[in-house]
Design a protein around this motif. Sequence first.
Motif, PDB file in Angstrom:
ATOM      1  N   GLY A 143    -149.859  40.158 -54.539  1.00  0.00           N
ATOM      2  CA  GLY A 143    -149.584  39.178 -53.494  1.00  0.00           C
ATOM      3  C   GLY A 143    -148.442  39.584 -52.594  1.00  0.00           C
ATOM      4  N   ALA A 144    -148.252  40.886 -52.444  1.00  0.00           N
ATOM      5  CA  ALA A 144    -147.103  41.396 -51.695  1.00  0.00           C
ATOM      6  C   ALA A 144    -147.271  41.163 -50.195  1.00  0.00           C
ATOM      7  CB  ALA A 144    -146.928  42.884 -51.970  1.00  0.00           C
ATOM      8  N   ASP A 145    -146.128  41.007 -49.536  1.00  0.00           N
ATOM      9  CA  ASP A 145    -146.109  41.010 -48.077  1.00  0.00           C
ATOM     10  C   ASP A 145    -146.042  42.453 -47.566  1.00  0.00           C
ATOM     11  OD1 ASP A 145    -146.040  38.130 -47.652  1.00  0.00           O
ATOM     12  OD2 ASP A 145    -144.030  38.226 -48.528  1.00  0.00           O
ATOM     13  N   ILE A 146    -145.268  43.258 -48.277  1.00  0.00           N
ATOM     14  CA  ILE A 146    -145.134  44.682 -47.961  1.00  0.00           C
ATOM     15  C   ILE A 146    -145.134  45.447 -49.282  1.00  0.00           C
ATOM     16  CG2 ILE A 146    -143.756  46.460 -46.798  1.00  0.00           C
ATOM     17  CD1 ILE A 146    -142.237  44.165 -45.384  1.00  0.00           C
ATOM     18  N   THR A 147    -145.870  46.533 -49.352  1.00  0.00           N
ATOM     19  CA  THR A 147    -145.817  47.406 -50.526  1.00  0.00           C
ATOM     20  C   THR A 147    -145.420  48.800 -50.073  1.00  0.00           C
ATOM     21  OG1 THR A 147    -147.540  46.143 -51.647  1.00  0.00           O
ATOM     22  CG2 THR A 147    -147.088  48.341 -52.489  1.00  0.00           C
ATOM     23  N   LEU A 148    -144.470  49.390 -50.780  1.00  0.00           N
ATOM     24  CA  LEU A 148    -143.963  50.713 -50.467  1.00  0.00           C
ATOM     25  C   LEU A 148    -144.443  51.691 -51.530  1.00  0.00           C
ATOM     26  CD1 LEU A 148    -141.619  48.403 -49.899  1.00  0.00           C
ATOM     27  CD2 LEU A 148    -140.304  50.378 -49.177  1.00  0.00           C
ATOM     28  N   SER A 149    -144.971  52.810 -51.113  1.00  0.00           N
ATOM     29  CA  SER A 149    -145.333  53.854 -52.065  1.00  0.00           C
ATOM     30  C   SER A 149    -144.084  54.651 -52.403  1.00  0.00           C
ATOM     31  CB  SER A 149    -146.397  54.772 -51.472  1.00  0.00           C
ATOM     32  OG  SER A 149    -146.849  55.692 -52.445  1.00  0.00           O
ATOM     33  N   VAL A 150    -143.834  54.826 -53.694  1.00  0.00           N
ATOM     34  CA  VAL A 150    -142.602  55.489 -54.131  1.00  0.00           C
ATOM     35  C   VAL A 150    -142.936  56.613 -55.104  1.00  0.00           C
ATOM     36  CG1 VAL A 150    -141.247  53.381 -53.836  1.00  0.00           C
ATOM     37  CG2 VAL A 150    -142.246  53.909 -56.080  1.00  0.00           C
ATOM     38  N   ILE A 151    -142.025  57.571 -55.192  1.00  0.00           N
ATOM     39  CA  ILE A 151    -142.143  58.645 -56.176  1.00  0.00           C
ATOM     40  C   ILE A 151    -140.960  58.568 -57.127  1.00  0.00           C
ATOM     41  CG2 ILE A 151    -143.504  60.239 -54.777  1.00  0.00           C
ATOM     42  CD1 ILE A 151    -140.838  61.663 -54.105  1.00  0.00           C
ATOM     43  N   PRO A 152    -141.180  58.845 -58.421  1.00  0.00           N
ATOM     44  CA  PRO A 152    -140.063  58.900 -59.358  1.00  0.00           C
ATOM     45  C   PRO A 152    -139.353  60.238 -59.237  1.00  0.00           C
ATOM     46  CG  PRO A 152    -142.116  59.371 -60.508  1.00  0.00           C
ATOM     47  CD  PRO A 152    -142.478  59.097 -59.076  1.00  0.00           C
ATOM     48  N   ILE A 153    -138.041  60.241 -59.251  1.00  0.00           N
ATOM     49  CA  ILE A 153    -137.291  61.488 -59.131  1.00  0.00           C
ATOM     50  C   ILE A 153    -136.141  61.511 -60.131  1.00  0.00           C
ATOM     51  CG2 ILE A 153    -137.855  61.956 -56.721  1.00  0.00           C
ATOM     52  CD1 ILE A 153    -135.252  60.705 -55.905  1.00  0.00           C
ATOM     53  N   ASP A 154    -135.661  62.729 -60.418  1.00  0.00           N
ATOM     54  CA  ASP A 154    -134.559  62.899 -61.363  1.00  0.00           C
ATOM     55  C   ASP A 154    -133.221  62.792 -60.634  1.00  0.00           C
ATOM     56  OD1 ASP A 154    -134.216  65.349 -60.038  1.00  0.00           O
ATOM     57  OD2 ASP A 154    -135.410  66.427 -61.521  1.00  0.00           O
ATOM     58  N   GLU A 155    -132.144  62.817 -61.405  1.00  0.00           N
ATOM     59  CA  GLU A 155    -130.810  62.634 -60.837  1.00  0.00           C
ATOM     60  C   GLU A 155    -130.419  63.768 -59.911  1.00  0.00           C
ATOM     61  OE1 GLU A 155    -126.256  61.605 -62.355  1.00  0.00           O
ATOM     62  OE2 GLU A 155    -127.959  61.548 -63.733  1.00  0.00           O
ATOM     63  N   ARG A 156    -130.906  64.980 -60.196  1.00  0.00           N
ATOM     64  CA  ARG A 156    -130.528  66.145 -59.392  1.00  0.00           C
ATOM     65  C   ARG A 156    -130.946  65.974 -57.931  1.00  0.00           C
ATOM     66  NH1 ARG A 156    -133.217  70.584 -57.763  1.00  0.00           N
ATOM     67  NH2 ARG A 156    -135.063  69.984 -58.964  1.00  0.00           N
ATOM     68  N   ARG A 157    -132.116  65.399 -57.690  1.00  0.00           N
ATOM     69  CA  ARG A 157    -132.620  65.265 -56.322  1.00  0.00           C
ATOM     70  C   ARG A 157    -132.368  63.894 -55.707  1.00  0.00           C
ATOM     71  NH1 ARG A 157    -138.492  66.370 -55.319  1.00  0.00           N
ATOM     72  NH2 ARG A 157    -138.851  65.004 -57.108  1.00  0.00           N
ATOM     73  N   ALA A 158    -131.929  62.954 -56.513  1.00  0.00           N
ATOM     74  CA  ALA A 158    -131.881  61.556 -56.064  1.00  0.00           C
ATOM     75  C   ALA A 158    -130.997  61.339 -54.846  1.00  0.00           C
ATOM     76  CB  ALA A 158    -131.420  60.665 -57.216  1.00  0.00           C
ATOM     77  N   LYS A 243    -135.074  40.152 -48.633  1.00  0.00           N
ATOM     78  CA  LYS A 243    -134.590  38.841 -49.081  1.00  0.00           C
ATOM     79  C   LYS A 243    -135.660  37.759 -48.931  1.00  0.00           C
ATOM     80  CE  LYS A 243    -130.993  35.386 -48.198  1.00  0.00           C
ATOM     81  NZ  LYS A 243    -129.802  35.026 -47.370  1.00  0.00           N
ATOM     82  N   ASP A 244    -136.393  37.792 -47.826  1.00  0.00           N
ATOM     83  CA  ASP A 244    -137.301  36.684 -47.507  1.00  0.00           C
ATOM     84  C   ASP A 244    -138.771  36.977 -47.775  1.00  0.00           C
ATOM     85  OD1 ASP A 244    -135.134  35.120 -46.563  1.00  0.00           O
ATOM     86  OD2 ASP A 244    -135.197  36.201 -44.652  1.00  0.00           O
ATOM     87  N   TYR A 245    -139.097  38.235 -48.041  1.00  0.00           N
ATOM     88  CA  TYR A 245    -140.494  38.608 -48.239  1.00  0.00           C
ATOM     89  C   TYR A 245    -140.680  39.277 -49.598  1.00  0.00           C
ATOM     90  CZ  TYR A 245    -141.227  37.781 -43.228  1.00  0.00           C
ATOM     91  OH  TYR A 245    -141.319  37.213 -41.991  1.00  0.00           O
ATOM     92  N   ASN A 246    -141.907  39.246 -50.083  1.00  0.00           N
ATOM     93  CA  ASN A 246    -142.237  39.876 -51.364  1.00  0.00           C
ATOM     94  C   ASN A 246    -142.528  41.354 -51.130  1.00  0.00           C
ATOM     95  OD1 ASN A 246    -143.138  40.630 -53.879  1.00  0.00           O
ATOM     96  ND2 ASN A 246    -144.993  39.386 -53.851  1.00  0.00           N
ATOM     97  N   LEU A 247    -141.550  42.202 -51.452  1.00  0.00           N
ATOM     98  CA  LEU A 247    -141.691  43.646 -51.325  1.00  0.00           C
ATOM     99  C   LEU A 247    -142.000  44.231 -52.693  1.00  0.00           C
ATOM    100  CD1 LEU A 247    -140.257  42.993 -48.632  1.00  0.00           C
ATOM    101  CD2 LEU A 247    -138.971  45.127 -48.918  1.00  0.00           C
ATOM    102  N   GLN A 248    -143.108  44.957 -52.801  1.00  0.00           N
ATOM    103  CA  GLN A 248    -143.501  45.558 -54.062  1.00  0.00           C
ATOM    104  C   GLN A 248    -143.500  47.081 -53.957  1.00  0.00           C
ATOM    105  OE1 GLN A 248    -144.486  44.194 -57.134  1.00  0.00           O
ATOM    106  NE2 GLN A 248    -143.813  42.169 -56.416  1.00  0.00           N
ATOM    107  N   ALA A 249    -143.333  47.741 -55.109  1.00  0.00           N
ATOM    108  CA  ALA A 249    -143.356  49.202 -55.177  1.00  0.00           C
ATOM    109  C   ALA A 249    -144.636  49.667 -55.856  1.00  0.00           C
ATOM    110  CB  ALA A 249    -142.134  49.716 -55.936  1.00  0.00           C
ATOM    111  N   TYR A 250    -145.236  50.718 -55.316  1.00  0.00           N
ATOM    112  CA  TYR A 250    -146.420  51.337 -55.905  1.00  0.00           C
ATOM    113  C   TYR A 250    -146.055  52.765 -56.283  1.00  0.00           C
ATOM    114  CZ  TYR A 250    -150.960  53.671 -56.158  1.00  0.00           C
ATOM    115  OH  TYR A 250    -152.033  54.425 -56.565  1.00  0.00           O
TER     116      TYR A 250
END
Length: 428
Positions: A143-158, A243-250
Amino acid sequence: MKRVLGIILGGGAGTRLYPLTKLRAKPAVPLAGQYRLIDIPISNCINSDINKIYVLTQFNSASLNRHLTRAYNFSGFSDGFVEVLAAQQTKEHPDWFQGTADAVRQYLLLFKEWDVDEVLILSGDHLYRMDYAHFVQRHRETGADITLSVIPIDERRASSFGLMKINEQGRVVDFSEKPTGEALTAMQVDTTSLGLDAKEARHKPYIASMGIYVFKKQVLVDLLEQNSHQTDFGKEIIPGAAKDYNLQAYLFDDYWEDIGTIEAFYEANLALTMQPNPAFSFYDEKAPIYTRSRYLPPSKLLNCEIKESIIGEGCILKNCHISHSVLGVRSRVGSDCRIEDALLMGADFYEASADHSSAKTDEIPIGIGEGSTIRRAIVDKNARIGKKVLILNKDRVEESNREDDGFYIRSGVVVVLKNAVIPDGTVI
């Protein structure tokens, strides 16, 4: 996916990829011997059954327009299309695109006319293969208003990325741009909630945005109209909406590379030659990468030694040694040449004579002349490299602007300009 509109952001002037963007838009930069950067997101859209696609661009778009027109003609019985939208002046928007969000805003009246539920925003300079249907499905299920595609990364590259923090429901609650020290530690998240197993989640406790978003259509319209002073999605529009919208991560846990710099572009191309299994491969019959059909003849190799390389269509190679290199369409390499760790983009046309030996004596033919050596370099299209030329970066220069001499050096990689002429015996 029929109710999803795709928008690909062609980027600005492409300064990080200069001089490859000197005469072309960034999405039109050649890739992997026969493709262009724009083919990646368009192919991902087509393979995901998203066939209404706009490409926003404003710099040097002639070759991009030509490529898209020749490559992507959907059936007249379909409502699918791939269309370029270049920056234009209107009374409401008299300026060039000021950023990613501003580019979409300037064509908002057009996008509002479409009877769709979601708008998929993509970048034009990433190398990856992704089924956007899963991305959109996640957006709908949460039910997201916006969904962002994300990648997992380690501390070295973060610290090199804009990071996000999520809660247990996967909702994005905080953003931080390239944090370090305690600010970086504070951005750690439990990525098992997004689907990673416990071991990988411990190794990659940060998530970074890929610059790929799904918006509910009306949410996109409201955010762009209500925040007319904000010009960038990643830095302004989306963080301000948390703050005002449902932002989800994919979570996208597969190969993804931002190839927006010369060094990253060079490394990503050469990585395609690695055996037996490169990190990214164009060999996937279920999700092919499309491009224009050129109807070129097969490549001709005469007494050549070739190792770990990709050879495009229509090439003619004679008595040469090629290793760990990518040669684009219509490449010509003369006798006794050595091509190592190099990317040759080939040519846009054949010269009148197919045989270098019979070409005009007062003009260097297109291609690599006899006895030349090219190592750790990019040679752009239609370049004329003379005989016994050495392109080695012998002084190990990291950065240099030698445009008058036909080349640049970026991150230690020599880049020979499109249409450049390098005289016989030149040493770089």
